[in-house]
Enzyme design. Structure first.
Site, PDB file in Angstrom:
ATOM      1  N   VAL A  62      -2.448  -7.056 -12.098  1.00  0.00           N
ATOM      2  CA  VAL A  62      -0.838  -6.174 -12.626  1.00  0.00           C
ATOM      3  C   VAL A  62       0.099  -7.199 -13.239  1.00  0.00           C
ATOM      4  O   VAL A  62       0.729  -8.479 -13.501  1.00  0.00           O
ATOM      5  CB  VAL A  62      -0.007  -5.957 -11.335  1.00  0.00           C
ATOM      6  CG1 VAL A  62       0.862  -4.198 -12.497  1.00  0.00           C
ATOM      7  CG2 VAL A  62      -0.762  -4.787 -10.980  1.00  0.00           C
ATOM      8  N   ASP A 121      -7.939   7.448  -4.486  1.00  0.00           N
ATOM      9  CA  ASP A 121      -6.945   6.132  -4.250  1.00  0.00           C
ATOM     10  C   ASP A 121      -5.704   6.438  -3.023  1.00  0.00           C
ATOM     11  O   ASP A 121      -4.105   5.643  -3.511  1.00  0.00           O
ATOM     12  CB  ASP A 121      -7.347   4.920  -4.948  1.00  0.00           C
ATOM     13  CG  ASP A 121      -6.892   3.418  -4.309  1.00  0.00           C
ATOM     14  OD1 ASP A 121      -6.656   3.696  -2.566  1.00  0.00           O
ATOM     15  OD2 ASP A 121      -7.177   2.531  -5.227  1.00  0.00           O
ATOM     16  N   ASN A 167       1.163   3.228  -4.046  1.00  0.00           N
ATOM     17  CA  ASN A 167       0.935   3.675  -5.749  1.00  0.00           C
ATOM     18  C   ASN A 167       1.353   5.406  -5.881  1.00  0.00           C
ATOM     19  O   ASN A 167       1.289   6.474  -6.215  1.00  0.00           O
ATOM     20  CB  ASN A 167      -0.918   4.942  -5.862  1.00  0.00           C
ATOM     21  CG  ASN A 167      -1.393   3.162  -6.112  1.00  0.00           C
ATOM     22  OD1 ASN A 167      -1.308   3.044  -6.768  1.00  0.00           O
ATOM     23  ND2 ASN A 167      -3.006   3.761  -5.493  1.00  0.00           N
TER      24      ASN A 167
END
Length: 935
Positions: free
Chosen positions: A4, A111, A116
């Site tokens: 990321v 997910d 998240n």
């Protein structure tokens, strides 16, 4: 899943996040399909969804871009401590709204997890919508081949994956997101995920099989209505969960979800009850193998699983052909009713290729209801493709196919994934209830590789190489319990048997019993733990050995086709259990051979035991061993023993062989022949030749061994001379049988009392036969005084036995047979085995309880000395009186053969007695012929 990066969008002057897939994950992805799937989710425009701005690919690595959200993840917030109920309800509501919108648009997240879910400005937003689906679809496009039932990829995070995701169900739908939200909500409420504290592998199995602990038990006071919503989301069956996100939102709008229940303070009585319950639970946790008893069928209620060797299409993966069997078998063994057959059985008996018919036939051969078989092959770019099929061998159903792709360097992840998904597949075929996966006991791939290599070498009797590989496994991972246990066994065959190396390995193995191991490995480690402790000073050796036997026996009862388990159990008892009969000892090794006739270690002691029944019986075992042995000194010694026993070496050929043979090989061959009742008396020739070639510092030892062998064959004159010149316990046996005058024998042996070896304890029996009660009383007083003053536990035990033995012989010398019998019964014959003491004890017991005396004489000893033959004569006499014809014939036949050339007269008379009895009981020799054939 990705790397990321925080970046600047130059055109729009804003911060964005770029997520680039890891190379290992990207290697099997169709970049074009991945890009197309990601952009489909970009249409999701909702206040609680972080949108995807764009996607692409560079240098083979797919990436996608999202806006940067200021704030923190829900993961960070949970780590700060228990959250207020109001905040939790708000977050659940925001996520449910995001899911409801996405599901209506046909997008499933797959997910959902705290990482998240982003918290910013008092609201929650969900990131990475559609990414898991994009990864799955872009791979399935390449690998889907239709046909058999297929379990697809299960992308997600173990703590939050729905059961159908774990199983790789290709029909996963939006209800998997509802389950994952339930996991997240559970964690917000309690501070822990539903199955926290487990390894990823165990966690995935729990998602399929276990029910979470009720929320109110982990956080008393949670509103029942809220707990009920969350627990409903966590139902294993998708049809039992809320069917849409709206069904979650509706109860969240009710005031009931804020109705906190105030927990009652625990009373002192309640605390005492809880403490007592914990104590009782601890007591119950004491190893249950101590009370294990054989059941009518060792597989009663079990689901037998056979893992076949994999077809390996790349030489670099050759280790895993059998390695898969070891790992999957251990991981799945003990999961609910599943009992995995040992690798030695499945590897040997598998035939054919990786297809259903061969698997079903294999299952019928080995008695397995479930069979797993598979293939390993390269998948390009450093990847391996592992395909596994799970088939019910008793039902006409198609196999379930599982495929895992990963880096060749991460075979540990491959086997973990296969274990988890195959457990789910087995659950589809059979009812297995709440099943937990076991563990091999190491998470280090290099250590696992070394262990698997060592296990394969061990099965092939390549002891030195096996020990080297297993040692490497323990060096890499010092917590690898089963590797230490197998290393200890390997040391037993490399010349380190009974050495510090072997006992240190067993001790370390016993210290590594821990939750999560398979029942097989847990029981094995428990067994070697007690075995090692029994050799420490100051312990109750008899108790520890009984515990070792019980744990080892439990392995054989649970896994009756495990050759290594039967061998370990048989070997422990053969060397230590003084209540074991020779037939029982041989039966244990026979069970190992029956389970796997190629398991070479099982033949060694079986050969020694079989030669007691004659050359033909021994030859059958020796021939089977030689057909399978890889070579080395052990093979050479058994080959020599067989040649000597069969009479192929005689005269000049015998002399030439004995004059050139390695003394170590010769002494090893002697261990096979020490019970052989042969007319040629080859064991004496072998010892004479070895004595001539031994270095001077070992001459006395060889002469003592020769005295023992001569006495066993009845050559008492030479045996007595050698045993006096080289003080040895053999003298006590000669005196006890009245073969030399007792008074002169005592005069010759009295100086031995000052010695610190086994000769010193030979004097006691001689004094008893000579009826010297004064000296025996002095020995009792002296031994007891020395025992009290000695600080060494082992030495005290020896002196204690010496005192007790002297006391028993003193009673015998005074003619008090009742007291003598009681005192001999008290002797610890499980700790010290003195053949003369056992013999006299049996004779005394026979006066009032011949059946018990016969049982005492049936016990095995590890020697073939003079007292062994005398025991057989006494056994024959008692068996004949009791009508035990077969036992009597067996015993008399041995005496007639082994003392064929004996002197003096008492032994010649014994031979005449034995031959006469054989004439009465087996005149035509049929019984002897039948018994020899049975052995």
């Amino acid at each position: 899943m990705s790397r990321v990066f925080l970046a600047d969008d130059v055109a729009l002057k804003r911060a964005v996040v770029i997520k680039v897939l890891h190379p290992e994950l990207a290697a099997g992805v169709n970049a074009e399909r991945f890009n197309r799937e990601v952009l489909l989710s970009a249409r999701l425009q909702h206040p609680h969804i972080v949108p995807v701005l764009t996607a692409g690919e560079i240098n083979g690595l797919p990436y996608y871009v999202m806006p940067f959200v200021k704030g923190e993840t829900l993961r960070v917030r949970i780590a700060q401590g228990l959250m207020p109920i109001g905040d939790i309800v708000g977050i659940i509501g925001d996520v449910a709204k995001a899911l409801g919108f996405a599901h209506e648009e046909g997008v499933v997240h797959r997910d959902i997890k705290p990482d998240n879910i982003l918290l910013s400005g008092g609201a929650a937003t969900v990131a990475d919508f559609g990414i898991a689906k994009a990864l799955s679809s872009s791979r399935q496009d390449i690998h889907a081949d239709g046909g058999l039932t297929t379990l697809g990829m299960s992308l997600g995070t173990p703590e939050y994956m729905a059961p159908e995701q774990v199983a790789g169900d290709p029909d996963v739908d939006h209800r998997a997101d509802i389950y994952s939200l339930g996991c997240v909500a559970y964690e917000m409420l309690t501070g822990k995920s539903p199955f926290s504290g487990k390894s990823p592998q165990q966690m995935l199995a729990a998602q399929v099989m276990e029910k979470p602990i009720p929320i109110e038990q982990r956080r008393p006071g949670v509103p029942p209505a809220l707990a009920a919503v969350v627990m409903k989301c966590l139902e294993k069956e998708p049809s039992m969960r809320p069917q849409t996100a709206t069904e979650i939102l509706n109860p969240l709008d009710s005031t009931d979800v804020f109705a906190v229940v105030q927990p009652k303070p625990a009373s002192r009585r309640g605390l005492l009850i809880a403490t007592a319950a914990a104590f009782v639970a601890a007591l119950v946790a004491v190893p249950v193998y101590r009370s294990i008893r054989p059941s009518n069928t060792s597989t009663n209620g079990a689901l037998i699983l056979a893992v076949a060797p994999f077809e390996v299409l790349d030489p670099q993966l050759a280790l895993w052909k059998e390695g898969i069997v070891d790992v999957l078998g251990r991981n799945l063994d003990g999961a609910g009713p599943i009992r995995a057959l040992s690798p030695s059985v499945t590897i040997k008996r598998w035939e054919g290729h990786a297809e259903r018919d061969a698997a079903v036939a294999f299952g019928k051969r080995v008695g397995a209801q479930i069979v797993m078989y598979g293939q390993l092959q390269p998948a390009g770019q450093g990847l391996v493709s592992a395909k596994l099929w799970v088939v019910d061998a008793e039902r006409d159903t198609p196999p379930i196919e599982i495929e895992v792709r990963d880096s060749v360097t991460r075979m540990d992840r491959v086997t973990d994934s296969l274990s988890i998904r195959s457990l789910a597949a087995i659950g589809r075929l059979r009812t297995i209830g709440a099943a937990k996966l076991a563990s091999l006991g190491s998470s280090s791939l290099p250590a696992i590789r070394a262990f698997l290599q060592g296990a394969q070498l061990f099965r092939r009797s390549q002891w030195d190489s096996a020990a080297t590989a297993l040692k490497e496994a323990t060096v890499i991972d010092s917590t690898f319990g089963i590797a230490y246990a197998m290393l200890g066994e390997a040391y037993g065959w490399t010349g380190e048997g009974g050495s510090d190396l072997q006992w240190k390995a067993f001790t370390k193995a016993g210290q590594l019993i821990r939750p999560g191991l398979s029942p097989h490995d847990s029981l094995t480690l428990a067994s070697v733990r007690h075995y090692a402790i029994s050799h420490e000073r100051g312990v109750n050796r008899a108790l520890e050995m009984r515990n070792a036997y019980a744990a080892a026996a439990a392995v054989t009862e649970r896994y009756p086709d495990d050759a290594a388990a039967w061998y370990l159990y048989g070997d422990m008892r053969y060397h230590n259990d003084r209540e074991l009969t020779e037939r029982e000892a041989l039966a244990n090794f026979d069970n190992a051979i029956k389970a796997d006739s190629d398991f070479v270690p099982a033949y060694i002691h079986a050969i020694e035991l079989a030669y007691r029944n004659g050359a033909d019986a021994g030859r059958r075992y020796a021939t089977s061993y030689l057909a399978r042995s890889a070579g080395g000194p052990q093979r050479a010694s058994i080959q020599l023993a067989m040649s000597l026993a069969d009479g192929r070496l005689r005269g000049d050929a015998l002399k030439a062989t004995l004059d050139t043979i390695n003394p170590i090989v010769g002494m090893s061959a002697l261990s096979s022949l020490r019970r052989l009742p042969d007319s040629a008396e080859v064991s004496i020739d072998l010892l004479r030749a070895a004595a001539r070639r031994m270095p001077p510092n070992r001459t006395a030892m060889m002469r003592r061994a020769l005295a023992d062998a001569l006495a066993a064959r009845g050559h008492i004159t030479e045996a007595w001379r050698l045993s006096i010149e080289n003080p040895t316990y053999t003298a006590a046996e000669i005196v006890a049988l009245g073969l030399v005058p007792a008074d002169s024998a005592v005069r010759a042996m009295l100086p031995w009392l000052k010695r610190e070896d086994d000769a010193s304890i030979a004097v006691t029996a001689a004094l008893g036969i000579a009826r010297d009660t004064v000296m025996l009383d002095k020995l009792v007083i002296g031994a007891e005084a020395r025992a009290k003053a000695d600080t060494t536990a082992q030495r005290r035990a020896v002196l204690g036995y010496f005192a007790a033995s002297s006391r028993a012989y003193a009673a015998l010398a005074r003619g008090d047979s009742a007291k003598a019998t009681a005192l001999f019964d008290l002797l610890s014959d499980t700790l010290y085995v003195l053949p003369v003491d056992q013999f006299i004890r049996a004779r005394l017991v026979a006066r009032h309880d011949p059946k018990r005396a016969l049982a005492l004489l049936e016990r095995s000893t590890s020697t073939g000395d003079l007292m062994y033959a005398a025991r057989q004569l006494e056994r024959g006499r008692i068996a004949e009186k009791l009508g035990e014809r077969e036992q009597a014939v067996d015993a008399y036949a041995y005496v007639a053969a082994v003392w064929r050339n004996a002197e003096p007269e008492p032994l010649k008379d014994a031979v005449k007695e034995a031959r006469s009895a054989l004439g009465r009981l087996d005149a035509d020799g049929r019984m002897r012929a039948t018994m020899s054939g049975q052995h």
